[in-house]
Design a protein around this motif. Structure first.
Motif, short mmCIF file in Angstrom:
data_model
loop_
_atom_site.label_atom_id
_atom_site.label_comp_id
_atom_site.label_asym_id
_atom_site.label_seq_id
_atom_site.Cartn_x
_atom_site.Cartn_y
_atom_site.Cartn_z
N UNK A 207 23.21 36.83 39.04
CA UNK A 207 23.29 37.92 40.09
C UNK A 207 24.44 38.81 40.10
N UNK A 208 25.41 38.75 39.10
CA UNK A 208 26.47 39.67 38.87
C UNK A 208 27.15 39.96 40.33
N UNK A 209 27.50 38.98 40.93
CA UNK A 209 28.10 39.35 42.25
C UNK A 209 29.19 38.19 42.75
N UNK A 210 30.12 38.55 43.32
CA UNK A 210 31.07 37.60 43.94
C UNK A 210 30.87 37.51 45.26
N UNK A 211 30.53 36.46 45.71
CA UNK A 211 30.40 36.24 47.11
C UNK A 211 31.55 35.39 47.93
N UNK A 212 31.83 36.05 48.95
CA UNK A 212 33.27 35.38 49.58
C UNK A 212 33.18 35.01 51.18
N UNK A 213 33.21 33.67 51.55
CA UNK A 213 33.17 33.35 52.87
C UNK A 213 34.40 34.03 53.68
N UNK A 214 34.74 35.37 53.61
CA UNK A 214 35.89 35.90 54.21
C UNK A 214 35.45 36.96 55.18
N UNK A 215 36.32 37.43 56.05
CA UNK A 215 36.12 38.81 56.76
C UNK A 215 36.71 39.86 56.02
N UNK A 216 35.90 40.86 55.64
CA UNK A 216 36.31 41.59 54.75
C UNK A 216 37.20 42.93 55.25
N UNK A 270 34.87 45.33 37.40
CA UNK A 270 34.11 44.25 36.51
C UNK A 270 32.74 44.58 36.23
N UNK A 271 32.02 45.65 36.90
CA UNK A 271 30.75 46.07 36.56
C UNK A 271 29.74 45.07 37.58
N UNK A 272 30.23 44.66 38.77
CA UNK A 272 29.43 43.69 39.19
C UNK A 272 28.14 44.60 40.11
N UNK A 273 27.05 44.14 39.34
CA UNK A 273 26.00 45.07 40.10
C UNK A 273 25.48 44.53 41.28
N UNK A 274 25.92 43.22 41.66
CA UNK A 274 25.66 42.61 42.99
C UNK A 274 26.79 42.95 44.01
N UNK A 275 27.90 43.47 43.36
CA UNK A 275 29.08 43.69 44.26
C UNK A 275 29.87 42.57 44.51
N UNK A 276 31.06 42.57 45.42
CA UNK A 276 31.63 41.95 45.97
C UNK A 276 31.30 41.95 47.59
N UNK A 277 30.74 40.95 47.95
CA UNK A 277 30.09 40.73 49.45
C UNK A 277 30.27 39.62 50.16
N UNK A 278 30.28 39.73 51.28
CA UNK A 278 30.20 38.64 52.43
C UNK A 278 29.39 37.37 51.79
N UNK A 279 29.79 36.18 51.87
CA UNK A 279 28.71 35.24 51.52
C UNK A 279 27.90 34.88 52.66
N UNK A 280 26.53 34.28 52.04
CA UNK A 280 25.95 33.81 53.37
C UNK A 280 26.19 32.14 53.42
N UNK A 281 25.56 31.53 54.39
CA UNK A 281 25.75 30.29 54.99
C UNK A 281 25.68 29.33 53.86
N UNK A 283 25.75 29.97 50.51
CA UNK A 283 26.46 30.21 49.23
C UNK A 283 27.74 29.21 49.26
N UNK A 284 28.06 29.01 48.04
CA UNK A 284 29.13 28.02 47.53
C UNK A 284 30.47 28.75 47.92
N UNK A 285 31.39 27.83 48.61
CA UNK A 285 32.72 28.27 49.09
C UNK A 285 33.67 28.19 48.05
N UNK A 286 34.40 29.24 47.66
CA UNK A 286 35.56 29.23 46.60
C UNK A 286 36.90 28.43 47.00
#
Length: 355
Positions: A207-216, A270-281, A283-286
């Motif tokens: 996915x080349x994306x970093x998903x975060x369960x955080x308020x941006x 980091x060339x993340x094509x999917x970006x750094x984005x809010x995670x969905x319910x 998605x794995x929490x970090x």
């Protein structure tokens, strides 16, 4: 015309004693005081940690902080007085560690007093002492100041938050101030190394994306570690000791950034094509993300700026992310102690999440 060879009278060099001298803040503080002409002694627990200090012209003292510590015997071989004592160590639980700090500070201050010097003690705490503020854009958002109530949200910080203030009471032996930095970045990057590690890992996924369960809109109010160290020095060198003694000082960057600012910079770096984005319910929490990137806090540091003229000079984290990234990666390649400490804590959080 030939230059005069008559020596110019110079004041006696001042001395500084820094605990946690191989730590993230402690090492930067040592270097700042060395640059300012102090004779700097750095306390480290292991002989192996002394080599980095020696390379920076810091005199290593080997020992651990406790009520029966003997490292002051070694320090006394070099000097009978210390002008500035900087405490940059903490242990969990903090209470027993603080008793050790108080014990050695009293002994060192007593010896210095007997030889005509009343030390200034700069005790490191942190801006998490105040708890969190609301996020960027929230109605009524206001920064934490030194007058804000102390309400640490993490139980493990309670001891440091309140016990550090006790040093302000020992006015006959030494003067003291409590220093509260915001999260720091630069070199081995403190906890912001977590963002670099996770972005690098995300770049290798399909996915080349970093998903975060955080308020941006989370406020990330950081400060470069060298700027932070210069703030300690500014307080130590302030000509009016009375304006520093008995006070608390926040240290923060000239403005805050947000998680959205950092996300944009990480995606580009980091060339993340999917970006750094809010995670969905689903998605794995970090684990560790909340501590490293989810603690929203805006901190006012105008008190130290008005008093000393100190200001931060280094670029903010998202503004100069590439430089900070490659510095972190070089530190990681060399097995820097700071990087290893952060990785151990992240690994511990991951292990705890799997149980």
């Amino acid at each position: 015309m030939a230059e005069s060879t008559t020596p110019v009278a110079r004041p006696q060099p001042k001395t500084a004693f820094v605990t946690g001298a191989n730590g993230y803040i402690g090492f930067a503080v040592c270097r700042a005081f060395v640059r300012a002409g102090y004779r700097v002694f750095g306390l480290v627990r292991r002989l192996e940690s002394a080599t980095n200090l020696v390379a920076e012209e810091i005199i290593p003292i080997i020992g651990s902080i406790s009520k029966d510590a003997t490292f002051l015997d070694d320090l006394s071989k070099y000097t009978k007085t210390v002008d500035v004592i900087v405490s940059c160590t903490e242990q969990i639980p903090f209470e027993e560690h603080f008793e050790g700090i108080l014990s050695f500070v009293q002994k060192l201050a007593t010896t210095s007093n007997q030889n005509g010097v009343k030390p200034l003690v700069l005790a490191s705490s942190g801006c998490k002492d105040y708890g969190t503020t609301d996020v960027h854009g929230a109605p009524g958002l206001a920064p934490h100041t030194e007058e804000s109530p102390l309400q640490p949200t993490m139980e493990i910080l309670h001891g440091r938050t309140y016990r550090s203030l006790e040093l302000l009471e020992y006015t006959s032996l030494f003067d003291a101030a409590v220093i509260r930095p915001t999260p720091l970045f630069g070199y081995d990057s403190s906890y912001y190394g977590f963002a670099f590690e996770e972005a690098a890992a995300a770049a290798k996924t399909p996915e080349s994306a970093l998903k975060l369960h955080l308020d941006f809109n989370t406020i990330l109010h950081g400060c470069h570690v060298d700027d932070c160290a210069e703030a300690y020095l500014a307080l130590a060198q302030h000509p009016d000791r009375g304006a520093v003694a008995g006070e608390c000082f926040n240290i923060s960057g000239y403005r805050y950034e947000t998680l959205a600012d950092l996300a944009k910079a990480l995606a580009a770096e980091y060339g993340l094509r999917g970006g750094v984005v809010p995670a969905s319910a689903g998605d794995r929490a970090l684990p560790f993300a909340d501590l490293a990137l989810g603690y929203s806090q805006w901190v006012d540091s105008s008190k130290i700026r008005r008093l000393t003229g100190w200001t931060d000079k280094r670029m903010l984290l998202a503004e100069n992310l590439h430089v900070y990234r490659v510095a972190y990666e070089e530190a990681a390649r060399k097995g820097h102690e700071g990087v290893l400490r952060v990785k151990e804590r992240i690994a511990g959080a991951l292990a705890g999440a799997r149980k």
